[in-house]
Design a protein around this motif. Structure first.
Motif, mmCIF file in Angstrom:
data_model
loop_
_atom_site.group_PDB
_atom_site.id
_atom_site.type_symbol
_atom_site.label_atom_id
_atom_site.label_comp_id
_atom_site.label_asym_id
_atom_site.label_seq_id
_atom_site.Cartn_x
_atom_site.Cartn_y
_atom_site.Cartn_z
ATOM 1 N N LEU A 53 0.830 -1.207 0.000
ATOM 2 C CA LEU A 53 0.000 0.000 0.000
ATOM 3 C C LEU A 53 0.866 1.260 0.000
ATOM 4 O O LEU A 53 0.559 2.233 -0.709
ATOM 5 N N ALA A 54 1.942 1.243 0.755
ATOM 6 C CA ALA A 54 2.852 2.398 0.777
ATOM 7 C C ALA A 54 3.510 2.589 -0.587
ATOM 8 O O ALA A 54 3.655 3.725 -1.069
ATOM 9 N N LEU A 55 3.901 1.495 -1.214
ATOM 10 C CA LEU A 55 4.506 1.594 -2.549
ATOM 11 C C LEU A 55 3.496 2.118 -3.561
ATOM 12 O O LEU A 55 3.849 2.927 -4.431
ATOM 13 N N ALA A 73 10.189 -3.026 -7.582
ATOM 14 C CA ALA A 73 10.966 -4.064 -8.272
ATOM 15 C C ALA A 73 11.665 -4.960 -7.249
ATOM 16 O O ALA A 73 11.656 -6.191 -7.387
ATOM 17 N N ALA A 74 12.232 -4.351 -6.223
ATOM 18 C CA ALA A 74 12.904 -5.131 -5.182
ATOM 19 C C ALA A 74 11.908 -6.021 -4.431
ATOM 20 O O ALA A 74 12.227 -7.174 -4.105
ATOM 21 N N LEU A 111 7.029 -8.359 -14.116
ATOM 22 C CA LEU A 111 6.675 -7.407 -13.068
ATOM 23 C C LEU A 111 7.890 -6.573 -12.650
ATOM 24 O O LEU A 111 7.797 -5.352 -12.496
ATOM 25 N N VAL A 112 9.027 -7.225 -12.497
ATOM 26 C CA VAL A 112 10.265 -6.507 -12.148
ATOM 27 C C VAL A 112 10.619 -5.534 -13.271
ATOM 28 O O VAL A 112 10.955 -4.372 -13.016
ATOM 29 N N LEU A 113 10.536 -5.993 -14.512
ATOM 30 C CA LEU A 113 10.874 -5.128 -15.646
ATOM 31 C C LEU A 113 9.913 -3.950 -15.751
ATOM 32 O O LEU A 113 10.323 -2.835 -16.083
ATOM 33 N N TRP A 114 8.647 -4.175 -15.463
ATOM 34 C CA TRP A 114 7.655 -3.105 -15.488
ATOM 35 C C TRP A 114 7.996 -2.045 -14.442
ATOM 36 O O TRP A 114 8.038 -0.848 -14.747
ATOM 37 N N ALA A 115 8.279 -2.489 -13.232
ATOM 38 C CA ALA A 115 8.620 -1.538 -12.169
ATOM 39 C C ALA A 115 9.895 -0.769 -12.513
ATOM 40 O O ALA A 115 9.976 0.447 -12.299
#
Length: 126
Positions: A53-55, A73-74, A111-115
């Motif tokens: 939620l914070a992100l 991403a992390a 998902l990592v690449l998107w972020a």
């Protein structure tokens, strides 16, 4: 991911939805918390939901978008062991559930690449 101006908003929506589900239906998340982590699974479920939620909030604000996107991403990398645990634990479940658990594993890469793309595109913003 394409460089759509909506991309950060969509990623924020994904993170917000995921964060809310940690509080609304915590049991499935409790079950995939690796046993090697200290404390109770519910603590980790709620903590990870709060982080999501914070992100999501950070992704919405241009000033914090880059940092929030990199942290997102992390997080996607950090939750990978829980997804592996789920795939292992669900290996004897019916085929659709087993397929969903296994399908989550390669999904982490886009998902990592998107972020990271959101972070890169946020560099010029302030």
């Amino acid at each position: 991911m394409p460089r759509s101006p909506r991309s950060p908003l969509l990623l924020a929506g994904l993170m917000a939805a995921a964060g809310v589900t940690h509080f609304v239906t915590p049991r499935p998340y409790d079950m995939i918390v690796p046993k090697s982590l200290p404390g109770t699974p519910r603590t980790w479920t709620y903590a990870s939901g709060a982080v999501e939620l914070a992100l999501a909030a950070g992704l919405l604000a241009p000033r914090t978008r880059r940092t929030a996107a990199l942290a997102t991403a992390a997080l996607f990398v950090g939750v990978f062991p829980a997804n592996v645990k789920m795939a292992v634990d669900w290996r004897h479940r019916p085929a659709p559930l087993k397929a969903a658990a296994i399908g989550r594993l390669p999904l982490q890469v886009p998902l990592v690449l998107w972020a990271r793309s959101v972070a890169k595109n946020a560099e010029g913003q302030s």
